[in-house]
Structures are given as structure tokens and as C-alpha cells.
Motif scaffolding. Structure first.
Motif, PDB file in Angstrom:
ATOM      1  N   SER A 131       0.836  -1.196   0.000  1.00  0.00           N
ATOM      2  CA  SER A 131       0.000   0.000   0.000  1.00  0.00           C
ATOM      3  C   SER A 131       0.873   1.249   0.000  1.00  0.00           C
ATOM      4  O   SER A 131       1.763   1.404   0.836  1.00  0.00           O
ATOM      5  CB  SER A 131      -0.899   0.009   1.237  1.00  0.00           C
ATOM      6  OG  SER A 131      -1.643   1.210   1.297  1.00  0.00           O
ATOM      7  N   ARG A 132       0.623   2.145  -0.941  1.00  0.00           N
ATOM      8  CA  ARG A 132       1.367   3.403  -0.940  1.00  0.00           C
ATOM      9  C   ARG A 132       0.736   4.381   0.034  1.00  0.00           C
ATOM     10  O   ARG A 132       1.340   5.350   0.450  1.00  0.00           O
ATOM     11  CB  ARG A 132       1.480   3.995  -2.345  1.00  0.00           C
ATOM     12  CG  ARG A 132       0.210   4.237  -3.017  1.00  0.00           C
ATOM     13  CD  ARG A 132       0.302   5.066  -4.277  1.00  0.00           C
ATOM     14  NE  ARG A 132      -1.032   5.529  -4.584  1.00  0.00           N
ATOM     15  CZ  ARG A 132      -1.710   6.411  -3.853  1.00  0.00           C
ATOM     16  NH1 ARG A 132      -1.188   6.953  -2.812  1.00  0.00           N
ATOM     17  NH2 ARG A 132      -2.934   6.747  -4.188  1.00  0.00           N
ATOM     18  N   ILE A 133      -0.513   4.107   0.437  1.00  0.00           N
ATOM     19  CA  ILE A 133      -1.204   4.905   1.454  1.00  0.00           C
ATOM     20  C   ILE A 133      -0.847   4.305   2.821  1.00  0.00           C
ATOM     21  O   ILE A 133      -0.929   3.093   2.995  1.00  0.00           O
ATOM     22  CB  ILE A 133      -2.735   4.853   1.237  1.00  0.00           C
ATOM     23  CG1 ILE A 133      -3.104   5.360  -0.160  1.00  0.00           C
ATOM     24  CG2 ILE A 133      -3.453   5.649   2.323  1.00  0.00           C
ATOM     25  CD1 ILE A 133      -4.546   5.068  -0.561  1.00  0.00           C
ATOM     26  N   PRO A 134      -0.448   5.119   3.794  1.00  0.00           N
ATOM     27  CA  PRO A 134      -0.140   4.579   5.121  1.00  0.00           C
ATOM     28  C   PRO A 134      -1.332   3.811   5.699  1.00  0.00           C
ATOM     29  O   PRO A 134      -2.490   4.198   5.498  1.00  0.00           O
ATOM     30  CB  PRO A 134       0.160   5.817   5.967  1.00  0.00           C
ATOM     31  CG  PRO A 134       0.516   6.882   4.989  1.00  0.00           C
ATOM     32  CD  PRO A 134      -0.276   6.573   3.744  1.00  0.00           C
ATOM     33  N   VAL A 135      -1.034   2.724   6.410  1.00  0.00           N
ATOM     34  CA  VAL A 135      -2.064   1.868   7.000  1.00  0.00           C
ATOM     35  C   VAL A 135      -1.901   1.835   8.511  1.00  0.00           C
ATOM     36  O   VAL A 135      -0.804   1.627   9.019  1.00  0.00           O
ATOM     37  CB  VAL A 135      -1.966   0.422   6.451  1.00  0.00           C
ATOM     38  CG1 VAL A 135      -2.996  -0.477   7.124  1.00  0.00           C
ATOM     39  CG2 VAL A 135      -2.139   0.398   4.938  1.00  0.00           C
ATOM     40  N   ILE A 136      -3.028   2.063   9.211  1.00  0.00           N
ATOM     41  CA  ILE A 136      -3.058   1.870  10.660  1.00  0.00           C
ATOM     42  C   ILE A 136      -4.054   0.756  10.959  1.00  0.00           C
ATOM     43  O   ILE A 136      -5.000   0.531  10.199  1.00  0.00           O
ATOM     44  CB  ILE A 136      -3.405   3.170  11.423  1.00  0.00           C
ATOM     45  CG1 ILE A 136      -4.800   3.690  11.084  1.00  0.00           C
ATOM     46  CG2 ILE A 136      -2.356   4.229  11.163  1.00  0.00           C
ATOM     47  CD1 ILE A 136      -5.230   4.904  11.927  1.00  0.00           C
ATOM     48  N   THR A 137      -3.815   0.047  12.058  1.00  0.00           N
ATOM     49  CA  THR A 137      -4.705  -1.042  12.429  1.00  0.00           C
ATOM     50  C   THR A 137      -5.216  -0.859  13.849  1.00  0.00           C
ATOM     51  O   THR A 137      -4.545  -0.279  14.693  1.00  0.00           O
ATOM     52  CB  THR A 137      -3.999  -2.420  12.342  1.00  0.00           C
ATOM     53  OG1 THR A 137      -2.843  -2.405  13.190  1.00  0.00           O
ATOM     54  CG2 THR A 137      -3.610  -2.769  10.919  1.00  0.00           C
ATOM     55  N   GLY A 138      -6.395  -1.401  14.070  1.00  0.00           N
ATOM     56  CA  GLY A 138      -7.002  -1.514  15.390  1.00  0.00           C
ATOM     57  C   GLY A 138      -7.770  -2.819  15.369  1.00  0.00           C
ATOM     58  O   GLY A 138      -8.950  -2.844  15.044  1.00  0.00           O
ATOM     59  N   ILE A 139      -7.072  -3.903  15.638  1.00  0.00           N
ATOM     60  CA  ILE A 139      -7.656  -5.238  15.479  1.00  0.00           C
ATOM     61  C   ILE A 139      -7.729  -5.915  16.832  1.00  0.00           C
ATOM     62  O   ILE A 139      -6.709  -6.123  17.494  1.00  0.00           O
ATOM     63  CB  ILE A 139      -6.823  -6.090  14.490  1.00  0.00           C
ATOM     64  CG1 ILE A 139      -6.772  -5.395  13.123  1.00  0.00           C
ATOM     65  CG2 ILE A 139      -7.392  -7.491  14.372  1.00  0.00           C
ATOM     66  CD1 ILE A 139      -5.749  -5.958  12.176  1.00  0.00           C
ATOM     67  N   GLY A 140      -8.923  -6.255  17.234  1.00  0.00           N
ATOM     68  CA  GLY A 140      -9.109  -7.027  18.442  1.00  0.00           C
ATOM     69  C   GLY A 140      -9.265  -6.187  19.687  1.00  0.00           C
ATOM     70  O   GLY A 140      -9.712  -5.044  19.657  1.00  0.00           O
ATOM     71  N   HIS A 141      -8.875  -6.809  20.789  1.00  0.00           N
ATOM     72  CA  HIS A 141      -8.903  -6.173  22.102  1.00  0.00           C
ATOM     73  C   HIS A 141      -7.474  -5.903  22.535  1.00  0.00           C
ATOM     74  O   HIS A 141      -6.530  -6.182  21.794  1.00  0.00           O
ATOM     75  CB  HIS A 141      -9.609  -7.084  23.117  1.00  0.00           C
ATOM     76  CG  HIS A 141     -11.049  -7.354  22.781  1.00  0.00           C
ATOM     77  ND1 HIS A 141     -11.975  -6.350  22.616  1.00  0.00           N
ATOM     78  CD2 HIS A 141     -11.710  -8.512  22.570  1.00  0.00           C
ATOM     79  CE1 HIS A 141     -13.156  -6.887  22.333  1.00  0.00           C
ATOM     80  NE2 HIS A 141     -13.023  -8.194  22.295  1.00  0.00           N
ATOM     81  N   GLU A 142      -7.287  -5.422  23.732  1.00  0.00           N
ATOM     82  CA  GLU A 142      -5.973  -5.017  24.237  1.00  0.00           C
ATOM     83  C   GLU A 142      -4.880  -6.064  24.014  1.00  0.00           C
ATOM     84  O   GLU A 142      -3.790  -5.737  23.598  1.00  0.00           O
ATOM     85  CB  GLU A 142      -6.050  -4.677  25.729  1.00  0.00           C
ATOM     86  CG  GLU A 142      -6.806  -3.414  26.029  1.00  0.00           C
ATOM     87  CD  GLU A 142      -6.138  -2.149  25.523  1.00  0.00           C
ATOM     88  OE1 GLU A 142      -4.906  -2.106  25.445  1.00  0.00           O
ATOM     89  OE2 GLU A 142      -6.864  -1.193  25.215  1.00  0.00           O
TER      90      GLU A 142
END
Length: 172
Positions: A131-142
Motif C-alpha cells: 500500500s502506498r497509502i499509510p495503513v493503521i490497524t485496530g484489530i481485536g482487544h488489548e
């Protein structure tokens, strides 16, 4: 009875495969901080990748606030046989069809190691790296961590944490 070999099944086999994949991708430099893209200082246009029917999108929308973000939503499957291809297709589609995005946010609520399987895929890792676009993730719990989190340009512990980061960035 003579036992010649014992193999883990279910979650034990998944954990072993995940650890092997982590070692492989780490050796390829996929987790290297120097490879990761810098997030824009001002984020306005977001490509949001998640399921329209999950709790992750509700948590995200509830917590991001009304700060004038332009959100391009891409509905995906987050588990099951078609989830891996769904994630890859979404990342590629957003890169091709919405090149002016500031970032892509890939989110999903928590689950078992088996239900997070699509996010622990080498092909998903490759799509995020490409991906040339930056990717952030928020997957799951803590406590959940996935291969997608390791290769993402920035990882957050939950979908709510992604929304809180974006909201704070706009407030500052």
C-alpha cells in the motif's frame, strides 16, 4: 498403543503456524520500523476497512467525533473463508481508486486466534506493505496482536483506540 508423533490441532497448530510466519516475515524485514510510512501530520481523508455489521464500526463511529473527516468506507468480511481475499481487495481498491486518502484504517473487534486468522496471513501482510497509502490497524482487544498489526505503519490496540487517535490528532 505406541505413539510415534503428537501434533497440535486447533489453536495449538494455529499458534505454531503464526510463530513460524512471524519469524519468516521478520527475516524479510516486514516489521522493520525503518520501512514504515510516516503518517500525515493532518489527516482528513480516511479509508476505513471493516465489516458494516460488526461492533468495530459502531465503536469507531461513536468515538471519532464530528471533526469533518471524509471517510471512504469499504465493507469486508472479517472472518471466515473469504475474509483474507476481502481484506486484500479492499486495500488494493482504495490504493487504486482513492489515491488522495491520507491513510487507511483496518479495524476489527476481538476474537479467538481462529477468528482473527485472516489478519495473520502472509498475503494480507504483502498487501499492507504494498500500500502506498499509510495503513493503521485496530484489530481485536488489548491483548490481541496480528501479523497485520506488525506490518502496519502504526498499530492501535482496538478500533476505539484508532478513533481516539484520529480525534485527538484533529483536536491538537
Amino acid at each position: 498403543i505406541t505413539v510415534k508423533n503428537i501434533e497440535p490441532v486447533g489453536e495449538g497448530a494455529l499458534k505454531r503456524a503464526l510463530e513460524a510466519l512471524k519469524r519468516k516475515l521478520e527475516a524479510k524485514g516486514y516489521f522493520d520500523p525503518d520501512r514504515k510510512k510516516t503518517l500525515p501530520r493532518i489527516i482528513k481523508k480516511i479509508g476505513l476497512i471493516t465489516s458494516e455489521s460488526g461492533e468495530a464500526i459502531n465503536d469507531f463511529v461513536k468515538n471519532i467525533g464530528n471533526y469533518g473527516f471524509e471517510i471512504n468506507f469499504f465493507d469486508i468480511r472479517v472472518e471466515g473463508d473469504y475474509a483474507e481475499n476481502s481484506i486484500i481487495k479492499a486495500v488494493r481498491w482504495l490504493n487504486i481508486n482513492t489515491p488522495d486518502l491520507d491513510l487507511i484504517a483496518l479495524i476489527r473487534g476481538g476474537g479467538s486466534l481462529e477468528s482473527l486468522k485472516a489478519f495473520n496471513s502472509e498475503l494480507v501482510a504483502e498487501a499492507l506493505i504494498a500500500s502506498r497509502i499509510p495503513v493503521i490497524t485496530g484489530i481485536g482487544h488489548e491483548g490481541d496482536e496480528t501479523i497485520a498489526d506488525y506490518v502496519a505503519d502504526r498499530r492501535f490496540s482496538t478500533p476505539t483506540a484508532v478513533a481516539a487517535f484520529l480525534k485527538k490528532q484533529r483536536q491538537d
